[in-house]
Design an enzyme around this catalytic site. Sequence first.
Site, short mmCIF file in Angstrom:
data_model
loop_
_atom_site.label_atom_id
_atom_site.label_comp_id
_atom_site.label_asym_id
_atom_site.label_seq_id
_atom_site.Cartn_x
_atom_site.Cartn_y
_atom_site.Cartn_z
N ARG A 285 -6.60 -2.64 10.08
CA ARG A 285 -7.18 -3.99 10.02
C ARG A 285 -6.69 -4.85 11.18
NH1 ARG A 285 -5.45 -5.15 5.33
NH2 ARG A 285 -3.73 -6.48 5.95
N ASP B 223 5.32 -5.24 5.93
CA ASP B 223 5.88 -6.55 6.24
C ASP B 223 5.82 -7.52 5.05
OD1 ASP B 223 3.15 -6.84 6.35
OD2 ASP B 223 3.10 -7.62 8.39
N GLN C 262 -7.29 8.53 4.00
CA GLN C 262 -6.26 8.52 5.04
C GLN C 262 -4.88 8.23 4.47
OE1 GLN C 262 -7.96 6.07 8.58
NE2 GLN C 262 -9.31 5.76 6.84
N ARG C 263 -4.83 7.60 3.29
CA ARG C 263 -3.53 7.24 2.71
C ARG C 263 -3.01 8.30 1.75
NH1 ARG C 263 -3.86 0.93 1.47
NH2 ARG C 263 -3.56 1.58 -0.67
N ARG D 171 0.79 -5.35 -6.41
CA ARG D 171 0.94 -6.68 -5.83
C ARG D 171 1.49 -7.60 -6.91
NH1 ARG D 171 0.05 -5.51 -0.43
NH2 ARG D 171 -1.77 -4.16 -0.24
N GLY E 212 0.83 -1.20 0.00
CA GLY E 212 0.00 0.00 0.00
C GLY E 212 0.86 1.25 0.00
N ASP F 280 2.21 -0.53 12.05
CA ASP F 280 2.13 -1.87 12.65
C ASP F 280 3.36 -2.72 12.41
OD1 ASP F 280 1.75 -2.14 9.93
OD2 ASP F 280 0.02 -3.48 10.08
N ASP G 177 -0.46 2.30 8.89
CA ASP G 177 -0.97 1.56 10.06
C ASP G 177 -0.02 1.56 11.25
OD1 ASP G 177 -3.33 0.97 8.79
OD2 ASP G 177 -2.69 -1.01 8.11
N THR H 262 3.95 2.47 5.77
CA THR H 262 2.55 2.06 5.93
C THR H 262 1.91 2.98 6.94
OG1 THR H 262 1.07 0.35 6.80
CG2 THR H 262 3.34 0.28 7.54
N ARG I 196 -26.22 14.20 17.35
CA ARG I 196 -26.10 12.86 16.81
C ARG I 196 -24.89 12.12 17.39
NH1 ARG I 196 -27.46 14.51 10.57
NH2 ARG I 196 -29.69 14.14 10.66
#
Length: 328
Positions: free
Chosen positions: A176, A107, A260-261, A76, A15, A134, A132, A130, A167
Site C-alpha cells: 500500500r 509500525d 501473499q501473506r 486490531r 497483519g 516497510d 511489506d 510484515t 495477452r
Amino acid sequence: MPKTIKKVGVLTSGGDSPGMNAAIRSVVRTCAFHNIECIGIYRGYQGMIEGDFKEMGPRSVNNIVNKGGTILKSARSVEFRTPEGRKKAHENLLKAGIDALVVIGGDGSFTGGLIFNSEYGFPVMGIPGTIDNDIFGTSHTLGYDTALNTVVDCIDKIRDTASSHNRLFFVEVMGRDAGHIALNAGIGAGAEEILIPEEDLGLDRLLDSLQKSKASGKSSSIVVIAEGDKIGKNVFELKDYVEANLPEYDVRVSVLGHMQRGGSPSCFDRVLASRLGVKAVESLIEGKSNYMVGLQADKVVLTPLEQAIKGKSEIDRELLRVSEIMST
C-alpha cells in the site's frame, strides 16, 4: 541496575506474516534457555486487555517453525488506543507477573508498545513482522522473503497463460505504501514493467513502454503493480485505459491478494525469526527497552522503536535501474 526479568510476555499484532510462529518459538525457547518463564498473549493488545494469557514452554512450540500465520492470533484493538484500555492491560500484566513484552508486528504495533512504555515504564522489545518490508532499521522484515517467493511463483504461472494467448497481464501485489515486493518480485519474475508508489511512471510513459514492447516483438507482457501505485485509481481502471488506447492488447488483471501473506515460511524467514527472537529476549535480560531488533548487513542490530516507527524504508534505487535495463 537493570530490572531482573523473570517472566516475558510475547504477542503478535497487526497483519500476520510467515515467520511469526518461528519468532514465537525462538522467544519461548530463548526464555527457557535462560530459565525465564514465557507467557503467550493471544490476539495481540486486545488479549492483553482481556487477560487472554497462556504459559508457554519449549514443547508448546513444537512443530510450528514451518507454519504460516500465528498461533497466538492477531487482532486490531481499538480499546488499547485509549488510556482506559492500556490501564486494564497493565493491570493484567502485573497480575500475571509479567516483567517485559516482546511485540511481533509492524509500525502500528510498535507505536502501541512505545506509548505503553511511556505511560508505565514497561520494558518492550519489537520484532518486525510484515510482508511489506516497510520498516526502517532492518533490511528484511519477517515474511518478506516468503512473500517474494510466493509472488514470483504466481507470476511464473501467469506468464504461461500470457504467452499462450498473447495477452498483457496486470498483476497486483501487496504494498500500500511501499513497492519492495513489486520491485523485487518483478525483477525476479522478468516483468516488462513495474509500478510502485515511490515512482510515478505516468500513464503516457506506461503506454509508450508497452508500445515499444509490442514493436520489439514481444507477444505477451507482464506488468507488476503495487497496490499503492498512484498511476491510476485502481488496477481495473488502468486496464480499461490501456485497452482504450492500445486496442491491440488483450488485457487481463490478476490480484494476488492475501495469498501473499500465507504459506510456509522460507528458510531465510525461519532463520531470521530465530535470530531476532534470541536477540529480543537477551536484550531485555540486559536491561534494554524500546528497541526493535532487525537485520543490517547480515548482522542483528537494535534500532530505537521511535526511529523504526518514524523512519522511512527507502526503495533501492539501483534495483530501479536494473529493472529498467531488464525490461529492454
